[in-house]
Design a protein around this motif. Structure first.
Motif, short mmCIF file in Angstrom:
data_model
loop_
_atom_site.label_atom_id
_atom_site.label_comp_id
_atom_site.label_asym_id
_atom_site.label_seq_id
_atom_site.Cartn_x
_atom_site.Cartn_y
_atom_site.Cartn_z
N ASN A 102 18.89 28.57 81.05
CA ASN A 102 18.62 27.22 80.61
C ASN A 102 18.79 27.13 79.11
N LEU A 103 18.56 25.96 78.56
CA LEU A 103 18.63 25.75 77.12
C LEU A 103 17.32 25.14 76.66
N THR A 104 16.71 25.77 75.66
CA THR A 104 15.50 25.25 75.05
C THR A 104 15.88 24.62 73.72
N ILE A 105 15.38 23.42 73.49
CA ILE A 105 15.69 22.67 72.28
C ILE A 105 14.39 22.32 71.57
N ASP A 106 14.24 22.77 70.34
CA ASP A 106 13.08 22.43 69.52
C ASP A 106 13.57 21.69 68.29
N LEU A 113 17.97 26.08 68.88
CA LEU A 113 18.42 26.20 70.26
C LEU A 113 18.23 27.62 70.75
N SER A 114 17.92 27.75 72.04
CA SER A 114 17.77 29.06 72.65
C SER A 114 18.29 29.01 74.08
N GLY A 115 19.23 29.90 74.42
CA GLY A 115 19.77 29.95 75.77
C GLY A 115 21.26 29.75 75.79
N THR A 164 23.94 22.28 80.54
CA THR A 164 22.95 22.04 79.49
C THR A 164 23.47 21.14 78.36
N LYS A 172 21.98 17.52 77.95
CA LYS A 172 20.62 17.52 77.38
C LYS A 172 20.70 17.70 75.86
N THR A 203 19.71 14.87 72.83
CA THR A 203 18.76 15.16 71.76
C THR A 203 19.41 15.09 70.39
#
Length: 110
Positions: free
Chosen positions: A2-6, A18-20, A26, A29, A33
């Motif tokens: 998956n992709l994590t977005i902070d 970004l992570s992933g 992805t 998404k 953002t």
């Protein structure tokens, strides 16, 4: 994967960590953002790619869209800390010539 977005905001800068993986699943998404952050006048959007272990052409498309959007609002898109694999994708497509990409990490040698 998956992709994590902070997203963090400080003064005239939006920092997107970004992570992933950035791929066809992805990328929508990420685009959802990232693009609104590029609409502010005279802002800097910094995208930290240090934890991105894979990206395909759909990811490149998102960053091209973000770059176009920043040009319209007199803002700046900056990509930082891509790993070698991701950086190579930017290099072979020629995007290093039009997108500001920097390695700001402190990588110790062995």
């Amino acid at each position: 994967m998956n992709l994590t977005i902070d997203v963090a905001n400080k003064e005239n800068e939006n920092i997107v960590s970004l992570s992933g993986e950035i791929d066809a699943y992805t990328a929508p998404k990420l685009k959802e953002t990232l693009l609104p952050l590029t609409k502010g006048e005279n802002t800097v959007v910094t995208v930290d790619l240090a934890e991105v272990n894979y990206m395909d052409s759909t990811g490149l498309g998102v960053f091209i869209s973000a770059l176009k959007s920043t040009k319209e609002t007199n803002s700046e898109l900056k990509l930082i800390n891509p790993n070698d694999r991701v950086m190579r994708l930017f290099e072979i497509t020629g995007l290093t010539e039009i997108i500001n990409i920097q390695d700001e990490s402190v990588r110790g040698g062995m």
